[in-house]
Design a protein around this motif. Sequence first.
Motif, PDB file in Angstrom:
ATOM      1  N   SER A  58       0.851  -1.189   0.000  1.00  7.61           N
ATOM      2  CA  SER A  58       0.000   0.000   0.000  1.00  7.61           C
ATOM      3  C   SER A  58       0.889   1.242   0.000  1.00  7.61           C
ATOM      4  O   SER A  58       1.996   1.246   0.561  1.00  7.61           O
ATOM      5  CB  SER A  58      -0.925   0.015   1.216  1.00  7.61           C
ATOM      6  OG  SER A  58      -1.633   1.231   1.290  1.00  7.61           O
ATOM      7  N   THR A  68      -9.375   8.042  -1.144  1.00  8.00           N
ATOM      8  CA  THR A  68      -8.808   6.914  -1.894  1.00  8.00           C
ATOM      9  C   THR A  68      -7.422   6.592  -1.377  1.00  8.00           C
ATOM     10  O   THR A  68      -6.764   7.414  -0.729  1.00  8.00           O
ATOM     11  CB  THR A  68      -8.713   7.236  -3.397  1.00  8.00           C
ATOM     12  OG1 THR A  68      -7.836   8.341  -3.590  1.00  8.00           O
ATOM     13  CG2 THR A  68     -10.071   7.539  -3.989  1.00  8.00           C
ATOM     14  N   THR A  70      -3.923   3.948  -2.759  1.00  9.23           N
ATOM     15  CA  THR A  70      -3.395   3.096  -3.819  1.00  9.23           C
ATOM     16  C   THR A  70      -2.691   1.891  -3.219  1.00  9.23           C
ATOM     17  O   THR A  70      -1.809   2.041  -2.364  1.00  9.23           O
ATOM     18  CB  THR A  70      -2.414   3.869  -4.716  1.00  9.23           C
ATOM     19  OG1 THR A  70      -3.066   5.017  -5.253  1.00  9.23           O
ATOM     20  CG2 THR A  70      -1.929   2.995  -5.868  1.00  9.23           C
ATOM     21  N   PRO A 135      -0.885  -1.554  -9.934  1.00  9.21           N
ATOM     22  CA  PRO A 135      -1.598  -0.727  -8.954  1.00  9.21           C
ATOM     23  C   PRO A 135      -3.120  -0.912  -9.031  1.00  9.21           C
ATOM     24  O   PRO A 135      -3.670  -1.278 -10.074  1.00  9.21           O
ATOM     25  CB  PRO A 135      -1.204   0.698  -9.344  1.00  9.21           C
ATOM     26  CG  PRO A 135      -0.016   0.555 -10.242  1.00  9.21           C
ATOM     27  CD  PRO A 135      -0.196  -0.756 -10.939  1.00  9.21           C
ATOM     28  N   THR A 137      -6.657   1.266  -7.338  1.00 12.12           N
ATOM     29  CA  THR A 137      -7.167   2.371  -6.531  1.00 12.12           C
ATOM     30  C   THR A 137      -8.303   1.872  -5.642  1.00 12.12           C
ATOM     31  O   THR A 137      -9.284   1.284  -6.137  1.00 12.12           O
ATOM     32  CB  THR A 137      -7.677   3.506  -7.425  1.00 12.12           C
ATOM     33  OG1 THR A 137      -6.591   4.000  -8.209  1.00 12.12           O
ATOM     34  CG2 THR A 137      -8.244   4.646  -6.584  1.00 12.12           C
ATOM     35  N   HIS A 189       0.496   9.117   1.234  1.00 11.04           N
ATOM     36  CA  HIS A 189       0.557   8.463  -0.082  1.00 11.04           C
ATOM     37  C   HIS A 189       2.011   8.399  -0.547  1.00 11.04           C
ATOM     38  O   HIS A 189       2.289   8.401  -1.745  1.00 11.04           O
ATOM     39  CB  HIS A 189      -0.285   9.237  -1.109  1.00 11.04           C
ATOM     40  CG  HIS A 189      -1.760   9.179  -0.862  1.00 11.04           C
ATOM     41  ND1 HIS A 189      -2.573   8.226  -1.404  1.00 11.04           N
ATOM     42  CD2 HIS A 189      -2.562   9.964  -0.090  1.00 11.04           C
ATOM     43  CE1 HIS A 189      -3.832   8.420  -1.010  1.00 11.04           C
ATOM     44  NE2 HIS A 189      -3.848   9.476  -0.201  1.00 11.04           N
ATOM     45  N   GLU A 192       3.483   6.174  -3.408  1.00 12.62           N
ATOM     46  CA  GLU A 192       3.225   6.437  -4.821  1.00 12.62           C
ATOM     47  C   GLU A 192       4.417   7.092  -5.506  1.00 12.62           C
ATOM     48  O   GLU A 192       4.411   7.279  -6.715  1.00 12.62           O
ATOM     49  CB  GLU A 192       1.985   7.321  -4.968  1.00 12.62           C
ATOM     50  CG  GLU A 192       0.705   6.651  -4.491  1.00 12.62           C
ATOM     51  CD  GLU A 192      -0.513   7.543  -4.665  1.00 12.62           C
ATOM     52  OE1 GLU A 192      -0.338   8.685  -5.127  1.00 12.62           O
ATOM     53  OE2 GLU A 192      -1.620   7.099  -4.327  1.00 12.62           O
ATOM     54  N   LEU A 201       3.535   3.610 -11.251  1.00 12.98           N
ATOM     55  CA  LEU A 201       2.704   4.787 -11.506  1.00 12.98           C
ATOM     56  C   LEU A 201       3.395   5.763 -12.447  1.00 12.98           C
ATOM     57  O   LEU A 201       2.749   6.405 -13.282  1.00 12.98           O
ATOM     58  CB  LEU A 201       2.360   5.470 -10.177  1.00 12.98           C
ATOM     59  CG  LEU A 201       1.459   4.657  -9.239  1.00 12.98           C
ATOM     60  CD1 LEU A 201       1.276   5.377  -7.911  1.00 12.98           C
ATOM     61  CD2 LEU A 201       0.107   4.390  -9.896  1.00 12.98           C
TER      62      LEU A 201
END
Length: 711
Positions: A58, A68, A70, A135, A137, A189, A192, A201
Amino acid sequence: MRRATTMNAMHSLRRFRLLAALLLTLFPGCLFAQIGTVVGNGGPGPAKAQHLTVEMISAGPQIAAEGTQTVAFVFSMEEGWHVYWKNAGFAGFPPKVKWTVPDGITAGPLQFTAPDRLPLDTTVDYGYQDSVAYPVTIEAGSKPKVDKNGNVHLGAEISWLVCKQVCIPGRANLGLDLKVAPVRTAVSHDGEKVGELGAALKGMPKPLPLSFRIKATTAGDSIVLTAITGTRETDAEFFPAEPDVIADVAQIETDILDNGAQIHFTRSPNAKTPPKQLIGVLKLATEESYEIDVPIMPGPPPVHAGSGKLGTATAVGAAALAFLGGVLLNLMPCVFPVLFLKALSLLQTRSSQKQHVRAHGVAYTLGIVASFWLVVAALLALRAEGRQLGWGFQLQSPGFVVVLTSFLFFFALSLAGMFDFGLSLTSAGDSLTQKGGYTGSFFTGVLATVVATPCVGPFMGAAIGFALAQPAPVTFLVFTALALGLAAPYMLLTLNPTWVRLLPRPGAWMDLLKQITALPLFITVIWLVYIYGRLSAANGIFAMSMLLGGLMLVVIAAWTLGRWPVRKWSTAVAAVLCVLAIAVPLYASRETKSAVTWQTFDADAVAKARSQGKAVFVDFTAAWCLSCQVNERVVLKSDEVEKQLSQPNVVAMKADWTQYDAKITTALQSAGRDGVPTYIVYPANPSAPPDILPEVLSKSVVLGALEKDLK
């Protein structure tokens, strides 16, 4: 305009897949491992499966209500193994995930970073080696259902196919907990931006910039994607999002432009109608990738200037480079044996024959020039129809490849000493004083051109690329210069007979050297067999096998001529065998429509058919199973077997295991099998046990089992 070839660096290693596939066909005991085994204990992992490790990660430990987060599935493969993109290419399938999440939580689809081309021997897969992250979402509602610790548990059962020489399906139970934070809480996040998830990503295809101009055009079976990016693209690849649009071939031609690139495809042979849209991903050398969705318009592609060495060169400069390229072409393995045999004849020429030698040199040169003119005329005629063609376009014709392969193999066997082909066809020798000798020299020049077309020597690529983009007179000028360069070495020897004294005296070394020159021809034959397999993208291995069978007939023809030389009947037998050698691969490669109506496998339908007194033949198969494809073409599509399977008291079912199917897995395990190919005949008598056929089928086995089980 310079030609560039887009190839994966691992292409040479992947040629071993052909050998492995043949071994699987011959030794079907090398099947997949237990498919029902599921790795992972419901946690994030990593979970170790066959040839890879998979884990769930995660980008942060929390998810905000109405927010949200990812997550991703990270695959780490053993060396040489790969998993797939959303369009797997010729064979295979991408990972799939089945989610178990609490109320108020929604999991989006798997996302796919731009893939790599994974060329096989005749086709290509689209996927990833080493490691990749897929990935996903995750979206939370305003009040997601949490456990006593305030967490939501994301459970996932993910399935995949991992391939190298063989393909192995696998599954894993994974999961992780996310802490639910209040609405509009800032959650982390960070993942990411770093690690596998960050790389994935970053590699996601982006929308096309407004400055890009993309156009797709088609003429005949050719499709050309023109991408004007404003930059000279040194590399460009296109990955189709949908199957059966373009042919999944191992090699794609790309034209490098001053301000972009043009990528050339062939329409997929499986496409029932011409595609109207080109949808997929454009990947550039900068590692940037972009989403493509453009209509395919009829007509030739737009012409743009290239920036190769000849971008501003004059026609005279291109002709000069072409002449030099033609001279060096004599050193290529395709051409050198012909030139060598012509030089051999000069060693045996007497001084009184010098005038004849010069005349033969002129005839040889005219044969080359006339052949080149014929090739250029064909190129220009086809170009006028809007087709995209280049030097060596003859190799796009399966018939031409079969004829050229058979001829070169036959000639190589003669050079190797298996029989005496007669040097009168390829050298002047003692026949220089004969009336028909000039015709022989002329057609030796034709032969030199035929065997030269597969080769592109130094300086040729730029010159030919320039010539094909110019008006017809310039094209003829450049190709004439190329022809004269090819003929120049032998012509100079004939015009300067005294140079012959520099050559060594005739002797036993000549036979040895002649045999050595057979090696380049044998190597060329191997390459042509590979090309023939590529031309039959859907059935490449079968097509190559049939061509090798035809070459076996050529060997028998050569043995006949060697065993009974200078006999009319042996020559006639050899001629018939050579005709068959050409006809067999061409006839066998024809696509035929199946006369059998195959139903989708269903256990209940099997029971129902048997209750009605019908026998059921079930073909457990998969698109990635090469043994299955061989059995299907050789046995199941034969007239005798199709006739029996089409009987009203026989039901033919296909259990397609290309993608994991629990019902098919259960049926296989109940039969004591754990892989494909598997063939089962369920007798018309419901109380009779099923007959499990061998993995390597024969017509007699199938027909015998059906006859027995219909009673």
